[in-house]
Design a protein around this motif. Structure first.
Motif, PDB file in Angstrom:
ATOM      1  N   ASP A  90       0.787  -1.235   0.000  1.00 54.81           N
ATOM      2  CA  ASP A  90       0.000   0.000   0.000  1.00 54.81           C
ATOM      3  C   ASP A  90       0.817   1.282   0.000  1.00 54.81           C
ATOM      4  N   ALA A  91       2.102   1.206   0.328  1.00 53.17           N
ATOM      5  CA  ALA A  91       2.902   2.425   0.512  1.00 53.17           C
ATOM      6  C   ALA A  91       2.864   3.362  -0.698  1.00 53.17           C
ATOM      7  N   PRO A  92       3.017   2.869  -1.932  1.00 54.76           N
ATOM      8  CA  PRO A  92       2.982   3.807  -3.064  1.00 54.76           C
ATOM      9  C   PRO A  92       1.643   4.532  -3.205  1.00 54.76           C
ATOM     10  N   SER A  93       0.539   3.853  -2.888  1.00 53.20           N
ATOM     11  CA  SER A  93      -0.760   4.515  -3.028  1.00 53.20           C
ATOM     12  C   SER A  93      -0.952   5.578  -1.940  1.00 53.20           C
ATOM     13  N   TYR A  94      -0.414   5.331  -0.752  1.00 55.44           N
ATOM     14  CA  TYR A  94      -0.441   6.362   0.290  1.00 55.44           C
ATOM     15  C   TYR A  94       0.360   7.583  -0.159  1.00 55.44           C
ATOM     16  N   ALA A  95       1.548   7.344  -0.673  1.00 47.34           N
ATOM     17  CA  ALA A  95       2.404   8.449  -1.112  1.00 47.34           C
ATOM     18  C   ALA A  95       1.747   9.230  -2.246  1.00 47.34           C
ATOM     19  N   ALA A  96       1.116   8.530  -3.184  1.00 42.51           N
ATOM     20  CA  ALA A  96       0.451   9.215  -4.298  1.00 42.51           C
ATOM     21  C   ALA A  96      -0.707  10.076  -3.806  1.00 42.51           C
ATOM     22  N   ALA A  97      -1.488   9.549  -2.850  1.00 40.29           N
ATOM     23  CA  ALA A  97      -2.614  10.315  -2.307  1.00 40.29           C
ATOM     24  C   ALA A  97      -2.131  11.567  -1.591  1.00 40.29           C
ATOM     25  N   VAL A  98      -1.091  11.430  -0.779  1.00 38.09           N
ATOM     26  CA  VAL A  98      -0.524  12.599  -0.097  1.00 38.09           C
ATOM     27  C   VAL A  98      -0.019  13.602  -1.124  1.00 38.09           C
ATOM     28  N   GLY A  99       0.576  13.107  -2.203  1.00 40.48           N
ATOM     29  CA  GLY A  99       1.093  13.979  -3.243  1.00 40.48           C
ATOM     30  C   GLY A  99       0.024  14.831  -3.905  1.00 40.48           C
ATOM     31  N   GLU A 100      -1.215  14.356  -3.907  1.00 41.07           N
ATOM     32  CA  GLU A 100      -2.307  15.102  -4.532  1.00 41.07           C
ATOM     33  C   GLU A 100      -2.930  16.151  -3.617  1.00 41.07           C
ATOM     34  N   MET A 101      -2.483  16.204  -2.362  1.00 44.96           N
ATOM     35  CA  MET A 101      -3.070  17.145  -1.415  1.00 44.96           C
ATOM     36  C   MET A 101      -2.552  18.567  -1.575  1.00 44.96           C
ATOM     37  N   GLY A 102      -1.455  18.738  -2.267  1.00 44.35           N
ATOM     38  CA  GLY A 102      -0.909  20.080  -2.445  1.00 44.35           C
ATOM     39  C   GLY A 102      -0.265  20.644  -1.193  1.00 44.35           C
ATOM     40  N   LEU A 103       0.279  19.782  -0.355  1.00 47.90           N
ATOM     41  CA  LEU A 103       0.947  20.255   0.857  1.00 47.90           C
ATOM     42  C   LEU A 103       2.228  20.986   0.498  1.00 47.90           C
ATOM     43  N   ARG A 104       2.614  21.921   1.398  1.00 43.20           N
ATOM     44  CA  ARG A 104       3.810  22.719   1.166  1.00 43.20           C
ATOM     45  C   ARG A 104       4.757  22.620   2.360  1.00 43.20           C
ATOM     46  N   GLU A 105       5.986  22.953   2.110  1.00 44.08           N
ATOM     47  CA  GLU A 105       6.991  23.025   3.176  1.00 44.08           C
ATOM     48  C   GLU A 105       6.453  23.894   4.315  1.00 44.08           C
ATOM     49  N   GLY A 106       6.530  23.376   5.534  1.00 44.14           N
ATOM     50  CA  GLY A 106       6.103  24.130   6.701  1.00 44.14           C
ATOM     51  C   GLY A 106       4.647  23.953   7.090  1.00 44.14           C
ATOM     52  N   ASP A 107       3.870  23.233   6.279  1.00 46.21           N
ATOM     53  CA  ASP A 107       2.461  23.008   6.616  1.00 46.21           C
ATOM     54  C   ASP A 107       2.325  22.156   7.875  1.00 46.21           C
ATOM     55  N   ARG A 108       1.162  22.289   8.512  1.00 41.48           N
ATOM     56  CA  ARG A 108       0.815  21.509   9.708  1.00 41.48           C
ATOM     57  C   ARG A 108      -0.315  20.569   9.324  1.00 41.48           C
ATOM     58  N   VAL A 109      -0.070  19.255   9.451  1.00 40.84           N
ATOM     59  CA  VAL A 109      -1.020  18.271   8.940  1.00 40.84           C
ATOM     60  C   VAL A 109      -1.311  17.198   9.982  1.00 40.84           C
TER      61      VAL A 109
END
Length: 199
Positions: A26-45
């Protein structure tokens, strides 16, 4: 603790020790989903219902060392499994209830929730609680590494029209809880809904 919480904790306690080995790919699908969130350096998640912490590493990679990653779960055994896997190094793990988060209002930029919606006792109220801790314009990702049909087949059941995760049901549920759905994907190999926190 409510009966709903007791059932959820018992369900996941019984499965915590071998959870990761049951779903090793499942690891690649988790990483892909996180990648689609548009998170940025310094964000709080927040990883809401983080389980064994499989999303923590991609969340940390997305927000960098200057960001904040918090994983919250109701089940001590799942958090213990996360620690055994070394995932506590990627973020702060809290034993807490996502329906009553010990976090300040508007203190986060985003929430990631894998497999959580089906376990919420009062989805409208509980999604509103997730909205409470996110700033206006912040993001929500509701994720599962397989789609609704594949999950139903795995569990030996059929999808019904009242399925909470069906788009016609989920869109108004999110809207009534402070979220605006921006994307809906339900494919065999993933379920991913993205939403934005309304003003």
């Amino acid at each position: 603790m409510s009966d709903d919480h007791t059932r959820v904790r018992e369900f996941f306690t019984a499965r915590a020790a071998d959870w990761d080995s049951r779903f090793p790919d499942d690891a690649p699908s988790y990483a892909a989903a996180v990648g689609e969130m548009g998170l940025r350096e310094g964000d709080r998640v927040l990883d809401a219902g983080c389980g064994t912490g499989r999303a923590l590493a991609p969340l940390r990679a997305a927000v960098g060392r200057s960001g904040v990653v918090v994983g919250v779960d109701l089940t001590p055994a799942m958090l213990q499994a996360a620690v055994r896997a070394g995932r506590h190094r990627e973020g702060l793990l809290l034993l807490a209830d996502v329906t009553a988060l010990p976090l300040r209002s508007r203190s986060l930029d985003a929430v990631f929730a894998a497999g959580l919606v089906a376990h919420l006792p009062h989805p409208d109220e509980n999604l509103r609680e997730l909205a409470r801790v996110v700033r206006p314009g912040g993001r929500l990702a509701l994720f599962h590494p397989v789609g609704r049909a594949a999950l139903a087949a795995r569990q030996g059941r059929r999808i019904t029209s009242d399925d909470l995760r069906a788009k016609p049901n989920l869109r108004p549920l999110l809207a009534g809880s402070g979220w605006r759905m921006t994307s809906y994907v339900d494919e065999d190999d993933r379920f991913l809904v993205l939403a934005v926190r309304e003003e």
